[in-house]
Design an enzyme around this catalytic site. Structure first.
Site, mmCIF file in Angstrom:
data_model
loop_
_atom_site.group_PDB
_atom_site.id
_atom_site.type_symbol
_atom_site.label_atom_id
_atom_site.label_comp_id
_atom_site.label_asym_id
_atom_site.label_seq_id
_atom_site.Cartn_x
_atom_site.Cartn_y
_atom_site.Cartn_z
ATOM 1 N N ASP A 143 60.944 0.258 30.965
ATOM 2 C CA ASP A 143 60.271 -0.936 31.492
ATOM 3 C C ASP A 143 61.234 -1.908 32.167
ATOM 4 O O ASP A 143 62.338 -2.154 31.686
ATOM 5 C CB ASP A 143 59.513 -1.689 30.404
ATOM 6 C CG ASP A 143 58.762 -2.860 31.000
ATOM 7 O OD1 ASP A 143 57.866 -2.629 31.814
ATOM 8 O OD2 ASP A 143 59.131 -4.016 30.707
ATOM 9 N N HIS A 160 56.140 1.764 33.115
ATOM 10 C CA HIS A 160 56.020 0.603 34.004
ATOM 11 C C HIS A 160 55.640 1.208 35.361
ATOM 12 O O HIS A 160 56.495 1.736 36.080
ATOM 13 C CB HIS A 160 57.371 -0.120 34.041
ATOM 14 C CG HIS A 160 57.522 -1.156 35.097
ATOM 15 N ND1 HIS A 160 57.668 -2.492 34.808
ATOM 16 C CD2 HIS A 160 57.571 -1.061 36.450
ATOM 17 C CE1 HIS A 160 57.814 -3.182 35.940
ATOM 18 N NE2 HIS A 160 57.749 -2.330 36.955
ATOM 19 N N HIS A 208 51.232 -3.083 31.145
ATOM 20 C CA HIS A 208 50.671 -4.157 31.965
ATOM 21 C C HIS A 208 49.795 -3.711 33.141
ATOM 22 O O HIS A 208 50.133 -3.953 34.304
ATOM 23 C CB HIS A 208 51.770 -5.112 32.446
ATOM 24 C CG HIS A 208 53.075 -4.470 32.883
ATOM 25 N ND1 HIS A 208 53.139 -3.462 33.823
ATOM 26 C CD2 HIS A 208 54.357 -4.700 32.498
ATOM 27 C CE1 HIS A 208 54.406 -3.116 33.992
ATOM 28 N NE2 HIS A 208 55.158 -3.850 33.196
ATOM 29 N N ASN A 222 55.977 -9.312 37.322
ATOM 30 C CA ASN A 222 55.864 -7.941 37.798
ATOM 31 C C ASN A 222 55.087 -7.118 36.762
ATOM 32 O O ASN A 222 55.541 -7.020 35.630
ATOM 33 C CB ASN A 222 57.288 -7.376 37.977
ATOM 34 C CG ASN A 222 57.281 -6.013 38.629
ATOM 35 O OD1 ASN A 222 56.222 -5.476 38.949
ATOM 36 N ND2 ASN A 222 58.467 -5.462 38.809
ATOM 37 N N ASP A 235 54.252 -8.694 27.241
ATOM 38 C CA ASP A 235 55.333 -8.642 28.240
ATOM 39 C C ASP A 235 56.113 -9.965 28.229
ATOM 40 O O ASP A 235 56.527 -10.476 29.276
ATOM 41 C CB ASP A 235 54.803 -8.314 29.646
ATOM 42 C CG ASP A 235 55.929 -7.912 30.600
ATOM 43 O OD1 ASP A 235 57.093 -7.818 30.162
ATOM 44 O OD2 ASP A 235 55.638 -7.718 31.797
ATOM 45 N N PRO A 244 61.347 -11.943 37.920
ATOM 46 C CA PRO A 244 59.950 -11.826 37.503
ATOM 47 C C PRO A 244 59.813 -11.866 35.980
ATOM 48 O O PRO A 244 60.654 -11.326 35.270
ATOM 49 C CB PRO A 244 59.535 -10.454 38.048
ATOM 50 C CG PRO A 244 60.802 -9.671 38.163
ATOM 51 C CD PRO A 244 61.915 -10.662 38.369
ATOM 52 N N GLY A 245 58.764 -12.539 35.505
ATOM 53 C CA GLY A 245 58.488 -12.524 34.073
ATOM 54 C C GLY A 245 58.164 -13.896 33.540
ATOM 55 O O GLY A 245 58.579 -14.907 34.107
#
Ligand SMILES: [Zn+2]
Length: 449
Positions: free
Chosen positions: A163, A190, A243, A289, A316, A334-335
């Site tokens: 991931d 992912h 996700h 993402n 996540d 991202p995140g």
């Protein structure tokens, strides 16, 4: 150590009862129970009692980025969010691609003792996507020869994932699935075809076009979901989709499950709540993402969770330093954070809408993720003789998310200043209180016997 929870409603159903806990297990459930000598008594105030939550997708950043999160701070965030087990993703530094690292993560989690931290092992060495990691060694658990329940070695890796990156090479993914089937583990993919997402920072659609942001097409996710369903079928393996973010992914999951393929999927709270209209401010806190999609995708994801096409919710949880988020949108990492807000969001978008009941919340946040990872001591029903891994939820607390008050070391939450109704107010891990009324217990005395 024994505990009596009085006036609680298991799954939010029926009349309130008392729940007695001793030796880490539930020993009695009924009205008007008498506490054991020396038992701690906690008044549940008629609130909703659920099995402790299990998160299949958490980034704890230790080892390597302890400035953004540690196993200790992430465990506190998890306990406050109602979690009793989390799966720590492998994209640490060093990468968790060997039993040395996965064993370290497991042991550190047990020392902290606020939540069971299960290490996720990398599928490929260094997450580089070129060579399979030593999955067999990690699946066996480095341990120290000490057997756990059912002869399990402590720290045994049950979930493998690159991931952060997709296992994009189809032949490598095929081999990994074949190997995983023989080990009895699951690969969490992912799903992102990297050739289709080069430079992409936002969902490919009218909003990104208007804002001048490079688009991440739905097909980049869906192509991998379709491919991996077929590869899992041929390998007789299980595959788990991280996700899920598009309506097309939901259709593919439905098709694959209809074929009897052993595919499961998770959805994040942010993909259930937010859409790409959030990008208008260019605030990089919304960069994630896969990206926030369109309102039609959000609706499809909610329906899929209700119908069981998507199996579970996973956070996540992705802590990032301020300098990596408070910058130009395209330059940001991202995140977003997730552990401390997940239940509130699921309650808002699923329970308060009437889509799901609390028993369904227990399914998507506890029992299903435990089953996917094949944990036998988590996600269990609330019953006598079951492990006392429990979360008490106040469905009507009413609270506002304050980024500065989170237990996480990072502050990158898109939910700051939003108000929610429901919140976990008490978390119990094997009979020990790990969080209560917004305060996590002190770490360090939760070692498993
Ligand atoms: Zn991911």
């Amino acid at each position: 150590m024994s505990l009596l929870l009085t006036d609680v409603r298991p799954y939010g159903e029926g009349d309130p009862v008392d729940v007695a806990i001793a030796g880490g297990e539930i020993t009695a459930i009924g009205a008007g129970l008498t506490p054991d000598d020396g038992a701690e008594v906690i008044d549940g105030g008629g609130k909703v009692l659920l099995p402790g939550f299990v998160d299949l997708h958490t980034h704890l950043r230790e080892p390597g980025r302890e400035d953004t999160e540690t196993i200790e701070s992430g465990s506190a965030a998890a306990a406050l969010g109602g979690y009793t087990a989390v799966f720590a993703m492998a994209n640490t530094n060093p990468v968790a691609d060997s039993a040395v690292v996965t064993d370290h993560v497991y042991r550190r989690g047990q020392e902290v003792g606020l939540v069971d931290v299960h290490p996720v092992g990398a599928v490929t060495v260094g997450l580089a996507g070129e060579k399979l990691a030593e999955m067999g060694m990690m699946a066996a658990g480095a341990g120290n020869g000490v057997g756990g329940p059912n002869g399990d070695r402590p720290g045994r890796v049950r979930v493998f994932s690159d991931d952060g990156f997709c296992v994009a090479d189809p032949l490598l993914m095929r081999r990994a699935l074949e190997y995983s089937a023989s080990l009895g583990v699951v690969i969490a993919q992912h799903a992102e075809e990297p050739r289709l997402t080069k430079g992409a920072v936002a969902h490919e659609g009218p909003e990104a076009a208007r804002l001048g942001l490079t688009g991440w097409p739905r097909a980049a996710e869906e192509a991998i979901v379709a491919r991996d369903a077929l590869l899992a079928r041929d390998a007789g393996a299980r595959v788990h989709i991280c996700h899920a973010s598009t309506a097309g992914t939901v259709e593919l999951l439905q098709w694959a499950k209809g074929q009897g393929i052993a595919i499961t999927a998770e959805v994040t709270p942010h993909h259930l709540l937010l859409d790409d209209s959030r990008l208008q401010t260019y605030d990089a806190v919304n960069r994630v993402n896969p990206p926030l999609r369109e309102a039609s995708d959000v609706a499809a994801l909610r329906k899929a969770l209700r119908d069981g096409v998507i199996d579970c919710v996973a956070t996540d949880h992705a802590p990032h330093a301020e300098q990596d988020k408070c910058c130009e949108f395209a330059a940001a990492r991202p995140g977003m954070l997730g552990l401390e807000t997940a239940l509130a969001i699921v309650a808002q978008v699923c329970v308060e809408t009437g889509d799901l009941g609390w028993r369904d919340v227990a399914r998507v946040m506890s029992s299903k993720p435990a089953q996917i990872a094949r944990l036998d001591d988590q996600g269990r029903p609330i019953g006598v003789g079951e492990p006392a891994n429990l979360t008490l939820v106040d469905p009507d607390l009413g609270w506002t998310v304050r980024a500065g008050e989170l237990a996480s070391r990072s502050r990158n939450t898109p939910f700051a200043e939003l108000t929610f109704r429901a919140k976990p107010v008490l978390t119990v891990l094997r009979g020990r209180v790990t969080a209560r009324d917004g305060v996590a217990a002190q770490p360090g005395n939760g070692m498993r016997a």
